[in-house]
Scaffold this active site. Structure first.
Site, mmCIF file in Angstrom:
data_model
loop_
_atom_site.group_PDB
_atom_site.id
_atom_site.type_symbol
_atom_site.label_atom_id
_atom_site.label_comp_id
_atom_site.label_asym_id
_atom_site.label_seq_id
_atom_site.Cartn_x
_atom_site.Cartn_y
_atom_site.Cartn_z
ATOM 1 N N SER A 1 148.389 -5.530 73.283
ATOM 2 C CA SER A 1 147.023 -5.891 73.960
ATOM 3 C C SER A 1 145.823 -4.687 73.767
ATOM 4 C CB SER A 1 147.530 -5.351 75.365
ATOM 5 O OG SER A 1 146.390 -5.072 76.372
ATOM 6 N N GLU B 1 152.555 -9.732 73.159
ATOM 7 C CA GLU B 1 151.754 -8.522 73.015
ATOM 8 C C GLU B 1 152.928 -7.480 73.547
ATOM 9 O OE1 GLU B 1 147.014 -9.496 74.160
ATOM 10 O OE2 GLU B 1 148.410 -8.639 75.570
ATOM 11 N N CYS C 1 139.002 -8.030 82.404
ATOM 12 C CA CYS C 1 139.467 -6.616 82.673
ATOM 13 C C CYS C 1 138.438 -5.711 81.751
ATOM 14 C CB CYS C 1 140.987 -6.462 82.223
ATOM 15 S SG CYS C 1 142.163 -7.142 83.187
ATOM 16 N N ASP D 1 146.719 -13.043 80.026
ATOM 17 C CA ASP D 1 147.684 -12.119 79.276
ATOM 18 C C ASP D 1 148.425 -11.242 80.189
ATOM 19 O OD1 ASP D 1 146.961 -13.577 77.340
ATOM 20 O OD2 ASP D 1 146.684 -11.847 76.032
ATOM 21 N N ASP E 1 140.880 -13.297 76.697
ATOM 22 C CA ASP E 1 141.593 -13.140 75.795
ATOM 23 C C ASP E 1 141.648 -14.414 74.557
ATOM 24 O OD1 ASP E 1 143.304 -10.862 76.412
ATOM 25 O OD2 ASP E 1 143.618 -12.381 78.283
ATOM 26 N N LYS E 2 142.735 -15.573 74.823
ATOM 27 C CA LYS E 2 142.602 -16.311 73.870
ATOM 28 C C LYS E 2 141.441 -17.626 73.992
ATOM 29 C CE LYS E 2 145.664 -13.994 72.919
ATOM 30 N NZ LYS E 2 145.550 -13.266 74.106
#
Length: 551
Positions: free
Chosen positions: A465, A439, A191, A78, A120-121
């Site tokens: 986000s 996002e 992250c 992302d 993320d996804k």
């Protein structure tokens, strides 16, 4: 065994011949086949390190008497997709991941699965496939990267996004920004803060989809490697007793995950993902469940983006179970079992409460991490990450400044066109209207960098986000593309936000709204995005594909 359909009997000689072409011996063919689903990618820090994890999982499977077989799925970052057309593909990639895993696992009938996820996804997409396939399986993530250090302070990717706005407003120099970008992400892993990736990987522990430690053990650590080996070995045990995910992942497990999410102040994206995952597990979960728990669950911890700590600090004091140790009695379903076949009650009872940099006492007057808002602007709901709400913004009224995409809003903020007291409205960024529900990290980071965090609200039918903070409200339903009220907002309209009353209202007479026309932005879409836009459902039910029933 399920894999016998391609291994046993005279008629399967051609199938065995193909397996032998891979160098397999009869002994390996006869053993349970364990699919290792990796999202390894040299372009994504959260997935680049998966090579060693793949080998560790294989080691665990082999040691327990199975035969590992590797196949892959995609991974989009992302952060790298932010602020350009690529972000339109981020949320839609979740559905593709679930579909590709289902396709591979049906085409190659394995007996069990170990999913190696990361950002993320990818984790929710794999979890959706896990529920859909219902084979003995576990998820092991690549783990979070450590926080960076800059001028004696812990920093992360969001610090860099905010730094861009600080340069624009002359609060930071270009040289300082270059120094910051070089140290904010010091190594591989997801992250470092409590953003979407780490939120979802923590929730998987409570859902029983991952072994304890999955959400917080650092990328590249020996502990992460041991978790990977143990995941391979544990799945082999599950295959032996035919224990499948739906046997332990119940509605009560999902409600425990919601409690953990609210208590940590996790990413608002988790609402979309938990709703989508629950559907694949045939579990009933809706926005009302988040709403009902929102007023009961205290928010504990001080994790980035709204606190100074990072995932490594949470891991140092014991991980997610330390968050659950701080929950009031009666909130959790303690007979739910985790991936080790241990009840939550047993897990809690063997865990000593600890204090540390990542966790403190329940914050006095702290609202739960996420709150569901309704009102005339969002009659079917919206989400605010209240853990990141600035003090004094429980009630806010301001004049609307409307934008039809996130880039235009970000530019206006960076160029000083957005002033204190405004409500920035970004519409036509929903699942269908975007398409892809992008996002809005850049506009929210720009507000922080411009010093407007506690002075401006931002509302969108897109999403945020996990690194966003401030008075920012997303997932507005119905979205603008479905003629939701947000589509009819004009510049200068008054909007009132009341967190205590859980409302967002457009203070315009309905008769006036009825005279307004929608000016939909013209976006050229084709290929997968066009198919996605035609098939996707509302954010209020997880932005999943609409269920298709064939008579």
């Amino acid at each position: 065994m399920r894999s016998d359909v391609i291994k046993s009997g005279r008629k399967r000689a051609p199938h065995r011949s193909l397996l032998k072409a891979l160098g397999w011996r009869n002994e390996e063919i006869k053993k349970p086949l364990i699919g290792i689903v990796a999202s390894i990618s040299e372009s994504v820090p959260g997935h680049a390190q998966q090579g060693s994890l793949i080998e560790a999982v294989k080691w665990g499977v082999l040691a327990a008497g199975g035969t590992p077989v590797l196949f892959s799925t995609m991974a989009l970052c992302d952060g790298l997709a932010m602020d350009h057309e690529g972000m339109r593909y981020s949320l839609p990639s979740r559905e593709l991941i679930a579909d590709t895993v289902e396709t591979m696992a049906r085409g190659l009938p394995v007996d069990g699965l170990v999913f190696i996820s990361g950002c993320d996804k990818i984790t929710p997409g794999m979890a959706m496939a896990m529920g859909r396939l219902n084979l003995p399986s576990l998820i092991i993530s690549g783990g979070p990267m450590p926080a960076g250090k800059y001028k004696g302070k812990a920093v992360d990717l969001v610090t860099v996004f905010e730094g861009v706005a600080q340069v624009q407003t002359e609060h930071m120099s270009e040289i300082e920004l270059t120094e910051l970008e070089s140290c904010a992400c010091p190594g591989v892993g997801s992250c470092a803060g409590l953003f979407t990736a780490n939120t979802m990987n923590c929730l998987c522990e409570v859902l029983g989809l991952s072994l304890p430690g999955n959400g917080t053990a650092s990328a590249g650590s020996a502990e992460r490697m041991r978790l990977a080996r143990e995941s391979g070995r544990r799945v082999m045990e599950m295959v032996g007793v035919r224990q499948c995910p739906r046997d332990r992942v119940s509605r009560e497990a999902f409600l425990n995950a919601v409690v953990l999410d609210l208590a940590m102040g996790g990413s608002s994206n988790s609402v979309l993902h938990l709703l989508a995952m629950a559907r694949e597990f045939a579990v009933t979960l809706c926005l009302d469940d988040f709403d009902a728990l929102g007023s009961k669950v205290p928010c504990v911890g001080q994790l980035s983006p709204f606190g100074p700590a990072h995932m490594e600090n949470l891991h140092e004091v014991g991980g997610v179970i330390q968050v659950l140790k701080r929950m009031p009695a009666g909130l959790l379903f303690e007979q739910v079992v985790n991936a080790k076949e241990e009840t939550l009650q047993e897990w809690l009872s063997r865990t000593l409460r600890q204090e540390g940099a990542a966790l403190g006492d329940i914050f006095e007057g702290r609202i739960a991490g996420l709150t569901v808002l309704y009102g005339s602007l969002c009659p079917k709901g919206s989400i605010i990450k209240t853990s990141g709400l600035p003090k004094g913004m429980n009630h806010f009224k301001g004049k609307a400044m409307t934008f039809d995409d996130g880039e235009a809003a970000g530019e206006a903020i960076l160029n000083g066109k957005v002033t204190a007291g405004s409500v920035v409205v970004i519409r036509f960024e929903g699942p269908k209207g975007g398409p892809g529900m992008r996002e809005m990290l850049t506009p929210t980071a720009a507000l922080v960098g411009a010093g407007l965090t506690g002075k401006v609200a931002l509302i969108t039918d897109g999403r945020f986000s996990g690194g966003s903070k401030g008075c920012v409200i997303g997932h507005v339903c119905p979205e603008a593309a479905l003629n939701g009220p947000i589509a009819y907002v004009n510049d200068g309209d008054l909007i009132e936000i009341d967190i205590s009353e859980k409302r967002v209202d457009l203070l315009v007479d309905p008769s006036v709204l009825n005279t307004r026309k929608i000016n939909k932005p013209l976006r050229q879409i084709s290929g997968y995005l066009a198919r996605y836009a035609s098939m996707v459902d509302s954010a209020s039910v997880g932005a999943c594909f609409k269920e298709v029933k064939i008579d």
